[in-house]
Design a protein around this motif. Sequence first.
Motif, PDB file in Angstrom:
ATOM      1  N   SER A   1      -5.353   4.647   7.262  1.00 55.52           N
ATOM      2  CA  SER A   1      -4.597   4.684   6.013  1.00 55.52           C
ATOM      3  C   SER A   1      -5.005   5.916   5.225  1.00 55.52           C
ATOM      4  N   SER A   2      -4.229   6.245   4.224  1.00 58.74           N
ATOM      5  CA  SER A   2      -4.494   7.432   3.416  1.00 58.74           C
ATOM      6  C   SER A   2      -3.851   7.253   2.053  1.00 58.74           C
TER       7      SER A   2
ATOM      8  N   ASP B   1       0.091   6.891   1.074  1.00 60.05           N
ATOM      9  CA  ASP B   1       0.616   5.830   0.209  1.00 60.05           C
ATOM     10  C   ASP B   1       1.447   6.432  -0.917  1.00 60.05           C
TER      11      ASP B   1
ATOM     12  N   THR C   1       1.831   0.728   0.545  1.00 53.70           N
ATOM     13  CA  THR C   1       0.497   0.717   1.141  1.00 53.70           C
ATOM     14  C   THR C   1       0.708   0.669   2.649  1.00 53.70           C
TER      15      THR C   1
ATOM     16  N   LEU D   1      -0.429   0.952   6.596  1.00 51.31           N
ATOM     17  CA  LEU D   1      -1.511   0.782   7.564  1.00 51.31           C
ATOM     18  C   LEU D   1      -0.976   1.225   8.923  1.00 51.31           C
TER      19      LEU D   1
ATOM     20  N   HIS E   1      -5.979  -7.580   4.463  1.00 51.16           N
ATOM     21  CA  HIS E   1      -4.599  -7.171   4.150  1.00 51.16           C
ATOM     22  C   HIS E   1      -3.602  -8.277   4.501  1.00 51.16           C
TER      23      HIS E   1
ATOM     24  N   THR F   1       3.161  -3.714   1.288  1.00 49.76           N
ATOM     25  CA  THR F   1       2.134  -3.397   2.275  1.00 49.76           C
ATOM     26  C   THR F   1       2.795  -3.447   3.651  1.00 49.76           C
TER      27      THR F   1
END
Lengths: 325, 325
Positions: free
Chosen positions: B26-27, B31, B37, B39, B172, B300
């Motif tokens: 992730s970063s 995002d 969000t 992944l 998550h 997410t």
Amino acid sequence: MDFGTETIRAAAERIHGRVRRTPLLSSPMLDEATGATVLVKAEALQLTGSFKIRGALNVLLSLTDAERDAGVLAFSTGNHGQAVAASARMTGSRATIVMPQDAPRIKVDGVRWWGGEVVFYDPAAQDREVVGRDLVAERGLTLVHPYDDVRTMAGQGTAGLEILDQLREGGHAPDAIVLPCSGGGLASGVLEAVRSEVDAAPFVVEREGYPKMARSLATGRVQQVPAVPAFLDAIGSPTVGESTLAALSRHPVTALELSDDQARLAMREAFRTLKLVLEPGGSAALAAVLARRDRFAGKTVVVLASGGNVDASVYSEVLADATPG
Amino acid sequence: MDFGTETIRAAAERIHGRVRRTPLLSSPMLDEATGATVLVKAEALQLTGSFKIRGALNVLLSLTDAERDAGVLAFSTGNHGQAVAASARMTGSRATIVMPQDAPRIKVDGVRWWGGEVVFYDPAAQDREVVGRDLVAERGLTLVHPYDDVRTMAGQGTAGLEILDQLREGGHAPDAIVLPCSGGGLASGVLEAVRSEVDAAPFVVEREGYPKMARSLATGRVQQVPAVPAFLDAIGSPTVGESTLAALSRHPVTALELSDDQARLAMREAFRTLKLVLEPGGSAALAAVLARRDRFAGKTVVVLASGGNVDASVYSEVLADATPG
């Protein structure tokens, strides 16, 4: 100097959950290219694109509230700068980052993305330490040194603790560990962490013709070299630290040199075999293993790939250039 | 069709220790770029540079000794081909790989590196399935289908089991999961694995104008489209499988379409924010999340980045091209 495994374990607890556990990558194609069994600690996949967040965050979390409120300063070509800007953001502080005018664009953008204020200097005419220390005095900031601080070194050493875990998980017993070396913060931290449990021959890698650490280790005193060419900016420090030299002197370190072309070859091999973007300096340890079959063929070698912050234009040129290293 | 979580768990046990547990990356910059969000299950870091080794190895390990001795065949633009060649090598078999003449060079080289025999065909004039089936009959080989085989699907599903573990580790709860879709092997396997435990809306991504899975799901019957343009070769199958369609029909799948330019943008974002090399088709799911803020902003989202086998020349062109997606 109070620096050892305990210091590093304390740093790991302090930054736990805020930085990444980066993977230890490998590739049969890379093993063929090197003649060795290569395990690549992929710190390019770390938050901010390099290992530097480990040390910077450990420092920020070690400051007093008053120090954090007043703000911090770093001088950096960009990886330490991004790390300090990110650490300041994560801890409610503010960062001023002193960068050379010719720093990679992606690093300048990164510092600003994290909310850091960039102050440029002319690397041909000014000394970054002087520029930084003047600003520290003027603005009441706390300097976050890129390497010569036990808190920074301990933070970088947390990568070594992860390597130990990953070696255990994979059942690997390395013969050698190879680390890029700028001021020596990463190398001193990781070797301290790793060599308490693993008997691997330690190597550090510097730019060909700029062997500040090799000379410092040989003479036992901090040595200076002229400014390292910009391509390998991530290992561009012209000197080492008193603390990093003292810590590295505890280990039987061999210093190797690499050329820009060897770094280019390693970047292409990381692209081809690992699908990992490495910046020039971030490929230094891998480059050394590719270039020095006499040292590493037949061995199991841990290599730390320290960063991946490279401008797209530079990366494209490197991929297009098939000059053998 | 006997296909479910148990089949996938059996595949995971069979291939355990021979394939990689790839990281979930992730970063914060990514995002920001997506508004979500994100992944990223980084299957580009898998052995052979794509998820395909999971399914291919599961098939090879399911064959009889006599079948393995006689050898296997695959048709592929290269990721499945490399995976079958590698799996054959790892299990003492031999692989013949039928590839289009215009397959990426890095994929042809990869098949040969693993010891596979490459047989080229002309994609404009010949049907790869016919070429493959002729060779199977002639040489007494076993066909390892790229997607329409429960063993292949179960192998690909092992990536989903890892995602479940990683979601638990990270705490998550994803709202959506987005997967690239060629013949549907990956999507059917991963959704089967993930949706037993996680209530995430499932999306599959196809090339704009070539929605074979969307049409198959809508009609309940396997549909065909013309050959997909070569840039997105990794999601280039012109049709889907009976088994993959049946498995995907169990889930409320939304099919999205992406353009070549959207894939290019996603490749650049993966370079900039993740330091991960993605091939065009491997970036499809990330591209969809970047392109469809209306769907994904504020959510997410798990994204599977399926492969990183891209020629350096193509990658350089993509990095140089700043056309917004």
